[in-house]
Design an enzyme around this catalytic site. Structure first.
Site, PDB file in Angstrom:
ATOM      1  N   ASP A   6       3.872   4.289  20.762  1.00 23.89           N
ATOM      2  CA  ASP A   6       5.218   4.093  19.871  1.00 23.89           C
ATOM      3  C   ASP A   6       4.950   2.808  19.172  1.00 23.89           C
ATOM      4  O   ASP A   6       3.851   1.990  19.614  1.00 23.89           O
ATOM      5  CB  ASP A   6       6.327   4.149  20.674  1.00 23.89           C
ATOM      6  CG  ASP A   6       7.338   3.812  19.668  1.00 23.89           C
ATOM      7  OD1 ASP A   6       7.593   4.633  18.638  1.00 23.89           O
ATOM      8  OD2 ASP A   6       8.380   3.146  20.050  1.00 23.89           O
ATOM      9  N   SER A   7       5.429   2.467  18.535  1.00 25.97           N
ATOM     10  CA  SER A   7       5.509   0.954  17.517  1.00 25.97           C
ATOM     11  C   SER A   7       5.896  -0.015  18.651  1.00 25.97           C
ATOM     12  O   SER A   7       6.076  -1.164  18.297  1.00 25.97           O
ATOM     13  CB  SER A   7       6.516   1.052  16.290  1.00 25.97           C
ATOM     14  OG  SER A   7       7.830   1.271  16.702  1.00 25.97           O
ATOM     15  N   TYR A  38       7.457   0.233  12.583  1.00 28.78           N
ATOM     16  CA  TYR A  38       6.561   1.051  11.703  1.00 28.78           C
ATOM     17  C   TYR A  38       7.342   1.624  10.579  1.00 28.78           C
ATOM     18  O   TYR A  38       6.688   1.638   9.356  1.00 28.78           O
ATOM     19  CB  TYR A  38       5.905   2.469  12.299  1.00 28.78           C
ATOM     20  CG  TYR A  38       4.665   2.138  13.449  1.00 28.78           C
ATOM     21  CD1 TYR A  38       4.255   1.055  13.584  1.00 28.78           C
ATOM     22  CD2 TYR A  38       4.402   3.525  14.225  1.00 28.78           C
ATOM     23  CE1 TYR A  38       3.173   0.829  14.467  1.00 28.78           C
ATOM     24  CE2 TYR A  38       3.521   3.178  15.345  1.00 28.78           C
ATOM     25  CZ  TYR A  38       2.789   1.822  15.084  1.00 28.78           C
ATOM     26  OH  TYR A  38       1.716   1.682  16.056  1.00 28.78           O
ATOM     27  N   GLY A  39       8.588   2.058  10.634  1.00 28.42           N
ATOM     28  CA  GLY A  39       9.409   2.761   9.807  1.00 28.42           C
ATOM     29  C   GLY A  39       9.646   2.024   8.668  1.00 28.42           C
ATOM     30  O   GLY A  39      10.234   2.735   7.592  1.00 28.42           O
ATOM     31  N   CYS A  69       6.588   8.775  18.662  1.00 31.03           N
ATOM     32  CA  CYS A  69       7.173   8.141  17.472  1.00 31.03           C
ATOM     33  C   CYS A  69       7.189   9.096  16.364  1.00 31.03           C
ATOM     34  O   CYS A  69       6.159   9.743  15.878  1.00 31.03           O
ATOM     35  CB  CYS A  69       6.266   6.788  17.226  1.00 31.03           C
ATOM     36  SG  CYS A  69       6.588   6.080  15.603  1.00 31.03           S
ATOM     37  N   THR A  71       7.738   8.272  13.225  1.00 30.18           N
ATOM     38  CA  THR A  71       7.244   7.853  11.888  1.00 30.18           C
ATOM     39  C   THR A  71       5.668   7.779  11.991  1.00 30.18           C
ATOM     40  O   THR A  71       4.988   7.976  10.971  1.00 30.18           O
ATOM     41  CB  THR A  71       7.490   6.165  11.884  1.00 30.18           C
ATOM     42  OG1 THR A  71       9.076   6.183  12.241  1.00 30.18           O
ATOM     43  CG2 THR A  71       7.289   5.336  10.668  1.00 30.18           C
ATOM     44  N   GLU A 148      14.261  -3.288  20.318  1.00 35.48           N
ATOM     45  CA  GLU A 148      12.991  -4.066  20.759  1.00 35.48           C
ATOM     46  C   GLU A 148      13.504  -5.399  21.446  1.00 35.48           C
ATOM     47  O   GLU A 148      12.891  -6.011  22.383  1.00 35.48           O
ATOM     48  CB  GLU A 148      12.068  -4.195  19.674  1.00 35.48           C
ATOM     49  CG  GLU A 148      11.292  -3.088  19.418  1.00 35.48           C
ATOM     50  CD  GLU A 148      10.526  -2.301  20.436  1.00 35.48           C
ATOM     51  OE1 GLU A 148       9.754  -3.162  21.167  1.00 35.48           O
ATOM     52  OE2 GLU A 148      10.213  -1.088  20.361  1.00 35.48           O
ATOM     53  N   CYS A 180      14.320   9.231  15.568  1.00 31.21           N
ATOM     54  CA  CYS A 180      13.476   8.129  16.072  1.00 31.21           C
ATOM     55  C   CYS A 180      13.610   7.994  17.470  1.00 31.21           C
ATOM     56  O   CYS A 180      14.749   8.047  18.002  1.00 31.21           O
ATOM     57  CB  CYS A 180      13.839   6.715  15.020  1.00 31.21           C
ATOM     58  SG  CYS A 180      13.181   5.269  15.723  1.00 31.21           S
ATOM     59  N   THR A 181      12.520   7.663  18.041  1.00 19.65           N
ATOM     60  CA  THR A 181      12.542   7.557  19.620  1.00 19.65           C
ATOM     61  C   THR A 181      13.292   6.354  20.182  1.00 19.65           C
ATOM     62  O   THR A 181      13.450   6.268  21.286  1.00 19.65           O
ATOM     63  CB  THR A 181      11.187   7.811  19.957  1.00 19.65           C
ATOM     64  OG1 THR A 181      10.353   6.721  19.490  1.00 19.65           O
ATOM     65  CG2 THR A 181      10.716   9.155  19.863  1.00 19.65           C
ATOM     66  N   HIS A 182      13.349   5.314  19.202  1.00 25.78           N
ATOM     67  CA  HIS A 182      14.206   4.293  19.763  1.00 25.78           C
ATOM     68  C   HIS A 182      15.594   4.519  19.888  1.00 25.78           C
ATOM     69  O   HIS A 182      16.266   3.864  20.477  1.00 25.78           O
ATOM     70  CB  HIS A 182      14.063   2.980  18.696  1.00 25.78           C
ATOM     71  CG  HIS A 182      12.915   2.503  18.978  1.00 25.78           C
ATOM     72  ND1 HIS A 182      11.577   2.736  18.379  1.00 25.78           N
ATOM     73  CD2 HIS A 182      12.634   1.138  19.413  1.00 25.78           C
ATOM     74  CE1 HIS A 182      10.842   1.839  18.684  1.00 25.78           C
ATOM     75  NE2 HIS A 182      11.311   0.762  19.177  1.00 25.78           N
TER      76      HIS A 182
HETATM   77  N1  DGL Z   1      10.069   4.899  17.318  1.00 21.28           N
HETATM   78  C1  DGL Z   1       9.691   5.170  16.044  1.00 21.28           C
HETATM   79  C2  DGL Z   1      10.110   6.601  15.462  1.00 21.28           C
HETATM   80  O1  DGL Z   1      10.383   7.252  16.231  1.00 21.28           O
HETATM   81  C3  DGL Z   1       9.713   4.049  15.295  1.00 21.28           C
HETATM   82  C4  DGL Z   1      10.516   2.897  14.960  1.00 21.28           C
HETATM   83  C5  DGL Z   1       9.818   2.092  14.185  1.00 21.28           C
HETATM   84  O2  DGL Z   1       8.905   1.602  14.388  1.00 21.28           O
HETATM   85  O3  DGL Z   1      10.487   1.746  12.845  1.00 21.28           O
HETATM   86  O4  DGL Z   1      10.038   6.857  14.385  1.00 21.28           O
END
Ligand code: DGL
Length: 269
Positions: A6-7, A38-39, A69, A71, A148, A180-182
Site C-alpha cells: 500500500d502507499s 498515492y491518491g 490499496c 488507488t 499515516e 480506501c484501505t486507510h
Molecule cells: N490506501 C490507499 C487506497 O486504498 C491510498 C491512500 C493514498 O495513498 O492516498 O486508496
C-alpha cells in the site's frame, strides 16, 4: 511468499483479515510511505510507481501480490497482470456491489481518493453496480496522510471526517463505502458522525477471502512460517509503534529503497 503493499500502513486493514485466514503464510508487506499518499498523484505517476513496487516484491520472492490499496489497483492492476503473467494479483475495487445491495433507500456514498474517482476502474464499477442507485462520491484529501501520522481521533480528525460524511448524510445516503484501505482506521469517527443506522461497507474481509482462495490454489509455493516481514520506504521512525497501535502486532521495520526518490505531492489546486 505473498507480497502485500500500500502507499503506507492503510493496507494493514486488509492484511489483518488475511492473517486471520492464512496465519501460516509467509508475508512481505511494503509500506511505500516515502512516496505516499498515492491518491493525490496522477494515475500515470501511481502506475509507474506501483510497477516498481510490485517488481521489488517479486524480486524478493513473491509468487502472489496483494494490491492492498484502491488507488494502486485502479491505476495499475491491469498493467501488472499483463506484465507479470506468472504472478497472481489480488486487488481492490470500491465495494459498490454489496453497498447497492444493502441500500434500502438506494442512495450510496463512496469515500475514496481523487485518483480512484478519476480511474476507469471506478467508472466501470459504477456502470456495473451503480445503475439502480444514486452514487455520491467524496474525494477525501488528507485522510490517508492523517492515518499515516497516527491521527485517528480528536476534534481535528472529527472536523476532517465531517467535511465529507455530513454532506453524504445531507444527500440521505443510508450506506457508505470505504473506498480506501486507510479509512477503516477512521471508521469509529465515521460511525460517530454518521450515526448507528448507516451501513458502513469495508471490502477487506471479502478481499482476504479471495486472497485465501488464490493462495490455496498456489499451494506450498506461497510458503509457510508465520513470518511477517515489514518493509518501509521513507523514514521508518515511529512506524513500528503505529503498526502495533493499529494491529497489536510487534514487528521489526526494515527501511528499504525502491527506485529513485520522487517529487512532492502536487499541492491543492
Ligand atoms: N490506501 C490507499 C487506497 O486504498 C491510498 C491512500 C493514498 O495513498 O492516498 O486508496
Amino acid at each position: 511468499m505473498i507480497g502485500v503493499f500500500d502507499s503506507g500502513i492503510g493496507g494493514l486493514s486488509v492484511l489483518m483479515p488475511v492473517r486471520r485466514l492464512l496465519g501460516d503464510a509467509d508475508i512481505l508487506y511494503l509500506a511505500d510511505r516515502g512516496w505516499g499518499p498515492y491518491g493525490e498523484r496522477s494515475l500515470e505517476d501511481v502506475r509507474a510507481r506501483v510497477d516498481l513496487v510490485a517488481s521489488h516484491l517479486i524480486s524478493q520472492g513473491a509468487r502472489m501480490v496483494v494490491v492492498a490499496c484502491h488507488t494502486a489497483s485502479a491505476a495499475a492492476l491491469t498493467t501488472l497482470r499483463a506484465r507479470h503473467p506468472d504472478v497472481a494479483f489480488v486487488g481492490m475495487e470500491p465495494a459498490l456491489k454489496p453497498a447497492a445491495a444493502a441500500s434500502r433507500k438506494r442512495r450510496v456514498g463512496v469515500l475514496a481518493t481523487e485518483a480512484t474517482f478519476q480511474s476507469e476502474l471506478f467508472a466501470s464499477v459504477v456502470d456495473r453496480f451503480g445503475t439502480n442507485v444514486a452514487v455520491i462520491a467524496r474525494a477525501c484529501r488528507g485522510w490517508a496522510a492523517a492515518v499515516e501520522e497516527g491521527h485517528l481521533d480528536g476534534p481535528e480528525v472529527e472536523a476532517m471526517v465531517g467535511e465529507h460524511v455530513v454532506p453524504l448524510l445531507a444527500h440521505r445516503v443510508d450506506t457508505i463505502v470505504l473506498g480506501c484501505t486507510h479509512y477503516p482506521f477512521l471508521a469509529p469517527v465515521i460511525r460517530r458522525i454518521a450515526g448507528p443506522d448507516i451501513e458502513i461497507v469495508d471490502p477487506a474481509d471479502a478481499v482476504a477471502r479471495q486472497v485465501a482462495r488464490v493462495a490455496g490454489g498456489l499451494g506450498p509455493e506461497v510458503g509457510r512460517g508465520r513470518a511477517l516481514r515489514f518493509q518501509v520506504t521513507g523514514a521508518p521512525t515511529g512506524v513500528a509503534e503505529l503498526v502495533e497501535r493499529l494491529t497489536g502486532w510487534r514487528i521489526d521495520v526494515e527501511g528499504v529503497r525502491v527506485g529513485p526518490p520522487l517529487g512532492p505531492v502536487p499541492s491543492d489546486p
